[in-house]
Design a protein around this motif. Structure first.
Motif, PDB file in Angstrom:
ATOM      1  N   MET A   9     124.506 -26.244 -13.324  1.00  0.00           N
ATOM      2  CA  MET A   9     125.036 -26.137 -11.963  1.00  0.00           C
ATOM      3  C   MET A   9     126.254 -25.222 -11.947  1.00  0.00           C
ATOM      4  N   LYS A  10     126.417 -24.483 -10.843  1.00  0.00           N
ATOM      5  CA  LYS A  10     127.636 -23.702 -10.666  1.00  0.00           C
ATOM      6  C   LYS A  10     127.895 -23.551  -9.171  1.00  0.00           C
ATOM      7  N   ASN A  11     129.055 -22.986  -8.842  1.00  0.00           N
ATOM      8  CA  ASN A  11     129.417 -22.747  -7.454  1.00  0.00           C
ATOM      9  C   ASN A  11     129.212 -21.273  -7.137  1.00  0.00           C
ATOM     10  N   LEU A  12     128.428 -20.988  -6.090  1.00  0.00           N
ATOM     11  CA  LEU A  12     128.209 -19.615  -5.655  1.00  0.00           C
ATOM     12  C   LEU A  12     128.615 -19.480  -4.199  1.00  0.00           C
ATOM     13  N   GLU A  13     129.662 -18.711  -3.963  1.00  0.00           N
ATOM     14  CA  GLU A  13     130.150 -18.470  -2.609  1.00  0.00           C
ATOM     15  C   GLU A  13     130.376 -19.766  -1.842  1.00  0.00           C
ATOM     16  N   GLY A  14     130.960 -20.746  -2.538  1.00  0.00           N
ATOM     17  CA  GLY A  14     131.292 -22.012  -1.897  1.00  0.00           C
ATOM     18  C   GLY A  14     130.143 -22.990  -1.770  1.00  0.00           C
ATOM     19  N   LYS A  15     128.966 -22.624  -2.304  1.00  0.00           N
ATOM     20  CA  LYS A  15     127.795 -23.490  -2.243  1.00  0.00           C
ATOM     21  C   LYS A  15     127.371 -23.916  -3.646  1.00  0.00           C
ATOM     22  N   ALA A  16     126.907 -25.167  -3.774  1.00  0.00           N
ATOM     23  CA  ALA A  16     126.387 -25.628  -5.058  1.00  0.00           C
ATOM     24  C   ALA A  16     125.091 -24.879  -5.360  1.00  0.00           C
ATOM     25  N   ALA A  17     124.942 -24.434  -6.600  1.00  0.00           N
ATOM     26  CA  ALA A  17     123.752 -23.681  -7.000  1.00  0.00           C
ATOM     27  C   ALA A  17     123.203 -24.239  -8.299  1.00  0.00           C
ATOM     28  N   LEU A  18     121.885 -24.346  -8.358  1.00  0.00           N
ATOM     29  CA  LEU A  18     121.196 -24.795  -9.562  1.00  0.00           C
ATOM     30  C   LEU A  18     120.599 -23.545 -10.219  1.00  0.00           C
ATOM     31  N   ILE A  19     121.088 -23.240 -11.418  1.00  0.00           N
ATOM     32  CA  ILE A  19     120.690 -22.016 -12.118  1.00  0.00           C
ATOM     33  C   ILE A  19     119.774 -22.370 -13.283  1.00  0.00           C
ATOM     34  N   GLN A  20     118.621 -21.720 -13.339  1.00  0.00           N
ATOM     35  CA  GLN A  20     117.732 -21.833 -14.497  1.00  0.00           C
ATOM     36  C   GLN A  20     117.525 -20.415 -15.014  1.00  0.00           C
ATOM     37  N   PHE A  21     117.797 -20.192 -16.309  1.00  0.00           N
ATOM     38  CA  PHE A  21     117.717 -18.827 -16.819  1.00  0.00           C
ATOM     39  C   PHE A  21     117.168 -18.807 -18.241  1.00  0.00           C
ATOM     40  N   ASN A  22     116.603 -17.676 -18.606  1.00  0.00           N
ATOM     41  CA  ASN A  22     116.059 -17.485 -19.948  1.00  0.00           C
ATOM     42  C   ASN A  22     117.173 -16.992 -20.871  1.00  0.00           C
ATOM     43  N   ALA A  23     117.761 -17.921 -21.624  1.00  0.00           N
ATOM     44  CA  ALA A  23     118.847 -17.560 -22.536  1.00  0.00           C
ATOM     45  C   ALA A  23     118.342 -16.700 -23.691  1.00  0.00           C
ATOM     46  N   GLY A  24     117.053 -16.820 -24.028  1.00  0.00           N
ATOM     47  CA  GLY A  24     116.488 -16.034 -25.113  1.00  0.00           C
ATOM     48  C   GLY A  24     116.547 -14.543 -24.851  1.00  0.00           C
ATOM     49  N   ILE A  25     116.566 -14.156 -23.572  1.00  0.00           N
ATOM     50  CA  ILE A  25     116.662 -12.741 -23.198  1.00  0.00           C
ATOM     51  C   ILE A  25     117.919 -12.100 -23.798  1.00  0.00           C
ATOM     52  N   SER A  26     119.001 -12.882 -23.884  1.00  0.00           N
ATOM     53  CA  SER A  26     120.275 -12.332 -24.368  1.00  0.00           C
ATOM     54  C   SER A  26     120.186 -11.818 -25.798  1.00  0.00           C
ATOM     55  N   MET A  27     119.243 -12.342 -26.581  1.00  0.00           N
ATOM     56  CA  MET A  27     119.088 -11.915 -27.960  1.00  0.00           C
ATOM     57  C   MET A  27     118.475 -10.519 -28.071  1.00  0.00           C
ATOM     58  N   ASP A  28     117.817 -10.074 -26.998  1.00  0.00           N
ATOM     59  CA  ASP A  28     117.190  -8.751 -26.976  1.00  0.00           C
ATOM     60  C   ASP A  28     117.837  -7.844 -25.941  1.00  0.00           C
ATOM     61  N   MET A  29     119.059  -8.197 -25.523  1.00  0.00           N
ATOM     62  CA  MET A  29     119.723  -7.507 -24.425  1.00  0.00           C
ATOM     63  C   MET A  29     119.880  -6.008 -24.667  1.00  0.00           C
ATOM     64  N   GLU A  30     120.331  -5.626 -25.849  1.00  0.00           N
ATOM     65  CA  GLU A  30     120.606  -4.213 -26.107  1.00  0.00           C
ATOM     66  C   GLU A  30     119.347  -3.362 -25.948  1.00  0.00           C
ATOM     67  N   GLU A  31     118.225  -3.877 -26.421  1.00  0.00           N
ATOM     68  CA  GLU A  31     116.970  -3.129 -26.310  1.00  0.00           C
ATOM     69  C   GLU A  31     116.461  -3.103 -24.871  1.00  0.00           C
ATOM     70  N   LEU A  32     116.517  -4.230 -24.194  1.00  0.00           N
ATOM     71  CA  LEU A  32     115.987  -4.324 -22.833  1.00  0.00           C
ATOM     72  C   LEU A  32     116.797  -3.523 -21.829  1.00  0.00           C
ATOM     73  N   GLU A  33     118.096  -3.354 -22.071  1.00  0.00           N
ATOM     74  CA  GLU A  33     118.929  -2.583 -21.147  1.00  0.00           C
ATOM     75  C   GLU A  33     118.470  -1.135 -21.041  1.00  0.00           C
ATOM     76  N   PHE A  34     117.814  -0.620 -22.085  1.00  0.00           N
ATOM     77  CA  PHE A  34     117.321   0.756 -22.075  1.00  0.00           C
ATOM     78  C   PHE A  34     115.969   0.879 -21.378  1.00  0.00           C
ATOM     79  N   THR A  35     115.187  -0.204 -21.392  1.00  0.00           N
ATOM     80  CA  THR A  35     113.819  -0.129 -20.881  1.00  0.00           C
ATOM     81  C   THR A  35     113.610  -0.816 -19.533  1.00  0.00           C
ATOM     82  N   HIS A  36     114.467  -1.769 -19.192  1.00  0.00           N
ATOM     83  CA  HIS A  36     114.317  -2.525 -17.941  1.00  0.00           C
ATOM     84  C   HIS A  36     115.624  -2.404 -17.154  1.00  0.00           C
ATOM     85  N   GLN A  37     115.758  -1.344 -16.377  1.00  0.00           N
ATOM     86  CA  GLN A  37     117.036  -1.041 -15.727  1.00  0.00           C
ATOM     87  C   GLN A  37     117.065  -1.348 -14.229  1.00  0.00           C
TER      88      GLN A  37
END
Length: 255
Positions: A9-37
């Motif tokens: 959970m986090k606060n976004l612009e004064g509203k409660a927000a439920l965030i679900q994200f793929n943390a595994g993506i961060s391990m390939d960030m450097e490569e993906l930044e070049f191909t998925h812009q």
């Protein structure tokens, strides 16, 4: 690529927000930044949102079906990676990073052809720095700590711990230089912590193992660890989590 999802959970612009994200993506960030812009989004207005603007139990199966259909379409058209979703203020937003966008309309038509009863918007924009992932989806150090806190609390609870019994909770912190060490120790001792021993991690960074009697209940441990993060940062150190023993409830039996 590793699939490793987290929910918080986090606060976004004064509203409660439920965030679900793929943390595994961060391990390939450097490569993906070049191909998925390019970042793409699909935003749907919930038909039966809860009082906090989240997905209701009644509507959840339909939203999960929409999510699955979007992901299968992303794989079918091979245009990008699904990186997370945000549920807030009566809307659910699915986020993707794209290699190209020429068949985005085909992707949308295929993915959403069974969801015409929803009010849905979509689009994409250039984001070579991956700011949507890094600054919106990805947790801050404090948000990460809360995620880890609740995992430990859940594990203790599963083992029969009621979490309300005070016990010794051990913490670790690593400091950058010896000049701040004594000041850090004094700050911790002022908060009632006792230094157990000096430690060193695998990279040779020195630190402290310290403890105090506290309750490992969700809100209590959150307040405690967020305070320790602030203390550590003030003395140019890094807080590295906590651990404790299981304390099970004992039922008193009458004679």
């Amino acid at each position: 690529m590793q699939e490793y999802w987290e929910l918080y959970m986090k606060n976004l612009e004064g509203k409660a927000a439920l965030i679900q994200f793929n943390a595994g993506i961060s391990m390939d960030m450097e490569e993906l930044e070049f191909t998925h812009q390019t970042v793409g989004f699909v935003k749907a207005k919930l038909k039966d949102a809860t009082a906090k603007g989240f997905i209701s139990e009644k509507e959840e199966p339909e939203i999960l079906f929409m999510e699955d259909k979007l992901e299968s379409a992303m794989l079918k058209f091979r245009i990008g990676k699904y990186v997370g979703r945000i549920v807030s203020d009566g809307y659910v937003t699915f986020l993707y990073y794209l290699q190209f966008t020429y068949n985005w309309p085909d992707f949308i038509e295929y993915a959403l052809n069974e969801h015409t009863s929803y009010e849905i918007s979509n689009g994409h924009s250039h984001d070579s720095d991956w700011n949507y992932y890094k600054k919106l989806l990805y947790p801050t150090a404090k948000e990460w700590q809360i995620i880890q806190n609740h995992k430990v609390c859940d594990n203790l609870k599963e083992q029969g711990d009621n979490l309300q019994t005070p016990r010794a909770i051990e913490h670790k912190v690593y400091y950058k230089n010896e000049e701040t060490k004594e000041s850090l120790i004094q700050a911790l001792e002022k908060e009632g912590f006792k230094i157990k021993k000096e430690i060193e991690n695998e990279e040779g960074v020195k630190g402290l193992d310290f403890y105090r009697l506290d309750k490992p209940f969700y809100h209590d441990i959150d307040d405690l660890t967020l305070n320790l993060i602030e203390i550590a940062e003030f003395y140019e150190a890094q807080y590295d989590g906590w651990e404790t023993s299981v304390v099970k409830s004992v039922m008193k039996q009458g004679i």
